[in-house]
Design a protein around this motif. Structure first.
Motif, PDB file in Angstrom:
ATOM      1  N   PHE A 160      20.639  74.292  46.288  1.00  0.00           N
ATOM      2  CA  PHE A 160      21.575  75.328  46.671  1.00  0.00           C
ATOM      3  C   PHE A 160      23.016  74.826  46.554  1.00  0.00           C
ATOM      4  N   ASP A 161      23.939  75.774  46.524  1.00  0.00           N
ATOM      5  CA  ASP A 161      25.358  75.467  46.420  1.00  0.00           C
ATOM      6  C   ASP A 161      25.872  75.015  47.788  1.00  0.00           C
ATOM      7  N   PRO A 162      26.374  73.785  47.921  1.00  0.00           N
ATOM      8  CA  PRO A 162      26.851  73.326  49.232  1.00  0.00           C
ATOM      9  C   PRO A 162      27.997  74.163  49.779  1.00  0.00           C
ATOM     10  N   ALA A 163      28.730  74.846  48.911  1.00  0.00           N
ATOM     11  CA  ALA A 163      29.833  75.690  49.364  1.00  0.00           C
ATOM     12  C   ALA A 163      29.349  76.926  50.113  1.00  0.00           C
ATOM     13  N   ARG A 164      28.068  77.256  49.984  1.00  0.00           N
ATOM     14  CA  ARG A 164      27.507  78.418  50.679  1.00  0.00           C
ATOM     15  C   ARG A 164      26.613  77.990  51.837  1.00  0.00           C
ATOM     16  N   ALA A 165      26.790  76.730  52.285  1.00  0.00           N
ATOM     17  CA  ALA A 165      25.948  76.196  53.353  1.00  0.00           C
ATOM     18  C   ALA A 165      26.812  75.659  54.488  1.00  0.00           C
ATOM     19  N   VAL A 166      26.194  75.521  55.647  1.00  0.00           N
ATOM     20  CA  VAL A 166      26.855  74.926  56.799  1.00  0.00           C
ATOM     21  C   VAL A 166      25.836  74.074  57.548  1.00  0.00           C
ATOM     22  N   MET A 167      26.312  72.958  58.107  1.00  0.00           N
ATOM     23  CA  MET A 167      25.491  72.082  58.938  1.00  0.00           C
ATOM     24  C   MET A 167      25.856  72.336  60.393  1.00  0.00           C
ATOM     25  N   ILE A 168      24.860  72.409  61.262  1.00  0.00           N
ATOM     26  CA  ILE A 168      25.098  72.610  62.691  1.00  0.00           C
ATOM     27  C   ILE A 168      24.524  71.405  63.431  1.00  0.00           C
ATOM     28  N   GLY A 169      25.371  70.690  64.176  1.00  0.00           N
ATOM     29  CA  GLY A 169      24.892  69.498  64.868  1.00  0.00           C
ATOM     30  C   GLY A 169      25.795  69.096  66.016  1.00  0.00           C
ATOM     31  N   ASP A 170      25.317  68.124  66.804  1.00  0.00           N
ATOM     32  CA  ASP A 170      26.037  67.729  68.021  1.00  0.00           C
ATOM     33  C   ASP A 170      26.658  66.343  67.950  1.00  0.00           C
ATOM     34  N   ARG A 171      26.470  65.603  66.853  1.00  0.00           N
ATOM     35  CA  ARG A 171      26.998  64.241  66.764  1.00  0.00           C
ATOM     36  C   ARG A 171      27.827  64.064  65.502  1.00  0.00           C
ATOM     37  N   GLU A 172      28.663  63.026  65.514  1.00  0.00           N
ATOM     38  CA  GLU A 172      29.520  62.762  64.366  1.00  0.00           C
ATOM     39  C   GLU A 172      28.712  62.484  63.103  1.00  0.00           C
TER      40      GLU A 172
END
Length: 223
Positions: free
Chosen positions: A152-164
């Motif tokens: 997939f295109d990384p520009a159309r994705a998001v990561m959700i997380g709690d740490r650096e």
């Protein structure tokens, strides 16, 4: 629209199972055993690196990890709870056509059992984690592997997380990150690492996920 979710500290609160399993490993090794609250810094990053830091030895870290898994694989992975609002969030995102994946440093064999146990697996197209030999424990490697597999295109994705580590891993692969503050990383940690925005409750996550995954290229948003 694609969303990658961290597991520990983002979808579920694993404090009891992880800290008790760390304490078990340290006790078996004859090392001093800190209180649970003194071990929460180890929730999220690759455990092999955290054990090496805690014990001051990579050799001891390997044995500590083996002992940790001895308890965690039987008991610790179920000493866990889903954060309130997460199932509803995942349901809403799925209904809006967001393709959901898990991207965790935890071995995928454990991650899948946890998500199956809490009836969350069906929300995700795939559950990605590290291998038992610690390959892909680094989020940069893991997300690169996911991109190689899913195309997939990384520009159309998001990561959700709690740490650096979530932010660093995503940024290394040109993916924006939403930092969540109910987990085990501080607001400053997440912002300093380059999170696009911070969210304080699961019910507030849907809007920035939809905004960021619709953006080309990714851009910061305000929640």
């Amino acid at each position: 629209m694609i969303a990658l979710f961290d597991l520990d500290g983002t979808l579920t609160n694993p404090k009891a199972g992880i800290t008790r399993s760390i304490q078990y490993a340290l006790e078996r090794l004859g090392h001093p055993v800190p209180e649970a609250d003194e071990l929460t810094w180890m929730i999220g990053p690759p455990l092999i690196a955290s054990f090496a830091k805690l014990l001051g030895s990579s050799d001891d870290a390997q044995e500590a990890l083996r002992l940790y898994r001895e308890r965690f694989g039987e008991t610790g992975l179920f000493e866990n709870e889903v954060y309130a609002g997460i199932p509803a969030l995942l349901q809403n995102l799925q209904e809006k056509g967001v393709r959901l994946f898990v991207a965790t440093s935890k071995p995928h064999v454990f991650a899948r059992r946890i998500l199956d146990h809490f009836d969350l697996s069906h929300f995700f197209i795939e559950i990605y984690g590290s291998e038992l030999d610690t390959r892909n424990a680094d989020k940069r490697d893991l997300i690169r592997h996911i991109l190689d597999q899913e195309k997939f295109d990384p520009a159309r994705a998001v990561m959700i997380g709690d740490r650096e580590h979530d932010v660093i891993g995503a940024r290394a692969n040109d993916i924006a990150t939403i930092g969540v503050t109910w987990g085990y990383g501080s607001r400053r940690e997440l912002l300093d690492a380059g999170a696009a925005c911070l969210v304080d409750e699961p019910r507030e996550l849907e809007a920035p996920i939809l905004t960021l995954t619709a953006s080309m290229p990714p851009r910061a948003v305000t929640v």
